[in-house]
Design a protein around this motif. Structure first.
Motif, PDB file in Angstrom:
ATOM      1  N   VAL A  63       0.877  -1.168   0.000  1.00 11.53           N
ATOM      2  CA  VAL A  63       0.000   0.000   0.000  1.00 11.53           C
ATOM      3  C   VAL A  63       0.914   1.218   0.000  1.00 11.53           C
ATOM      4  O   VAL A  63       1.629   1.472   0.964  1.00 11.53           O
ATOM      5  CB  VAL A  63      -0.939   0.008   1.224  1.00 11.53           C
ATOM      6  N   SER A  64       0.896   1.957  -1.106  1.00 11.10           N
ATOM      7  CA  SER A  64       1.817   3.080  -1.246  1.00 11.10           C
ATOM      8  C   SER A  64       1.190   4.415  -0.853  1.00 11.10           C
ATOM      9  O   SER A  64       1.884   5.417  -0.784  1.00 11.10           O
ATOM     10  CB  SER A  64       2.348   3.160  -2.682  1.00 11.10           C
ATOM     11  N   ARG A  76      -6.261   3.055   8.074  1.00 14.81           N
ATOM     12  CA  ARG A  76      -4.972   3.705   7.777  1.00 14.81           C
ATOM     13  C   ARG A  76      -3.850   3.047   8.572  1.00 14.81           C
ATOM     14  O   ARG A  76      -2.782   2.750   8.037  1.00 14.81           O
ATOM     15  CB  ARG A  76      -5.047   5.195   8.065  1.00 14.81           C
ATOM     16  N   ALA A  77      -4.076   2.829   9.851  1.00 14.27           N
ATOM     17  CA  ALA A  77      -3.070   2.163  10.681  1.00 14.27           C
ATOM     18  C   ALA A  77      -2.831   0.735  10.182  1.00 14.27           C
ATOM     19  O   ALA A  77      -1.700   0.252  10.170  1.00 14.27           O
ATOM     20  CB  ALA A  77      -3.510   2.156  12.144  1.00 14.27           C
ATOM     21  N   ALA A  78      -3.895   0.073   9.755  1.00 13.47           N
ATOM     22  CA  ALA A  78      -3.772  -1.296   9.254  1.00 13.47           C
ATOM     23  C   ALA A  78      -2.905  -1.343   7.991  1.00 13.47           C
ATOM     24  O   ALA A  78      -2.078  -2.237   7.823  1.00 13.47           O
ATOM     25  CB  ALA A  78      -5.153  -1.879   8.975  1.00 13.47           C
ATOM     26  N   ALA A  79      -3.072  -0.367   7.109  1.00 13.37           N
ATOM     27  CA  ALA A  79      -2.264  -0.319   5.888  1.00 13.37           C
ATOM     28  C   ALA A  79      -0.789  -0.111   6.222  1.00 13.37           C
ATOM     29  O   ALA A  79       0.091  -0.733   5.619  1.00 13.37           O
ATOM     30  CB  ALA A  79      -2.769   0.787   4.963  1.00 13.37           C
ATOM     31  N   ARG A  80      -0.513   0.740   7.190  1.00 11.96           N
ATOM     32  CA  ARG A  80       0.876   0.965   7.601  1.00 11.96           C
ATOM     33  C   ARG A  80       1.453  -0.288   8.264  1.00 11.96           C
ATOM     34  O   ARG A  80       2.587  -0.678   7.985  1.00 11.96           O
ATOM     35  CB  ARG A  80       0.968   2.170   8.529  1.00 11.96           C
ATOM     36  N   GLY A  93       2.514  -2.910   5.720  1.00 11.62           N
ATOM     37  CA  GLY A  93       3.816  -2.655   5.101  1.00 11.62           C
ATOM     38  C   GLY A  93       4.981  -3.030   6.004  1.00 11.62           C
ATOM     39  O   GLY A  93       5.949  -3.649   5.558  1.00 11.62           O
ATOM     40  N   VAL A  94       4.880  -2.675   7.270  1.00 15.26           N
ATOM     41  CA  VAL A  94       5.958  -2.978   8.215  1.00 15.26           C
ATOM     42  C   VAL A  94       6.110  -4.490   8.387  1.00 15.26           C
ATOM     43  O   VAL A  94       7.217  -5.032   8.316  1.00 15.26           O
ATOM     44  CB  VAL A  94       5.696  -2.292   9.576  1.00 15.26           C
ATOM     45  N   LEU A  95       5.004  -5.175   8.590  1.00 12.59           N
ATOM     46  CA  LEU A  95       5.066  -6.614   8.841  1.00 12.59           C
ATOM     47  C   LEU A  95       5.470  -7.401   7.596  1.00 12.59           C
ATOM     48  O   LEU A  95       6.189  -8.396   7.684  1.00 12.59           O
ATOM     49  CB  LEU A  95       3.729  -7.113   9.397  1.00 12.59           C
TER      50      LEU A  95
END
Length: 120
Positions: free
Chosen positions: A13-14, A96-100, A103-105
């Motif tokens: 997710v960019s 929004r937090a889920a999309a971030r 990416g991290v995970l």
């Protein structure tokens, strides 16, 4: 938000666009993410969500470690019965937090999936 694609495998997710999420050259309002693909998702209201709505994620082999459930612009909880009926844990947060977190995970190569409601 910008993710460095070289650190993650699969869809990234960019950014956000209107009610949705930018992945590669596409924008999805609701989205299911797996380590290998991104698919549009038109979920029912959160109180009507059932295990059947997670069918593509239930078909993964192996099953994901857990699923990130993004509940839209705000954090809302699905029914406890839904959580109990799924064969994997779910981490609930706003989309929004889920999309971030996705990416991290995924940059850590975690075998996870995500189901993100559109942004309200």
């Amino acid at each position: 938000m910008r993710m460095d694609r070289s650190r993650a495998e699969g869809p990234v997710v960019s950014g956000f666009s209107g009610r949705g999420f930018r992945v590669d050259d596409n924008v999805y309002e609701g989205i299911l993410l797996t380590p290998s693909r991104a698919d549009g998702w038109a979920p029912p209201s959160l109180d009507q969500l059932t295990p059947a709505d997670f069918a593509p994620l239930l078909a993964l082999d192996p099953l994901p470690e857990f699923v990130i459930l993004g509940t839209g612009s705000t954090l809302r909880r699905p029914s406890p019965a839904l959580e109990a009926a799924l064969p994997f844990g779910i981490e609930i947060m706003d989309s929004r937090a889920a999309a971030r977190a996705w990416g991290v995970l995924r940059a850590e190569l975690r075998w996870i999936a995500a189901a993100l409601y559109p942004l309200d």
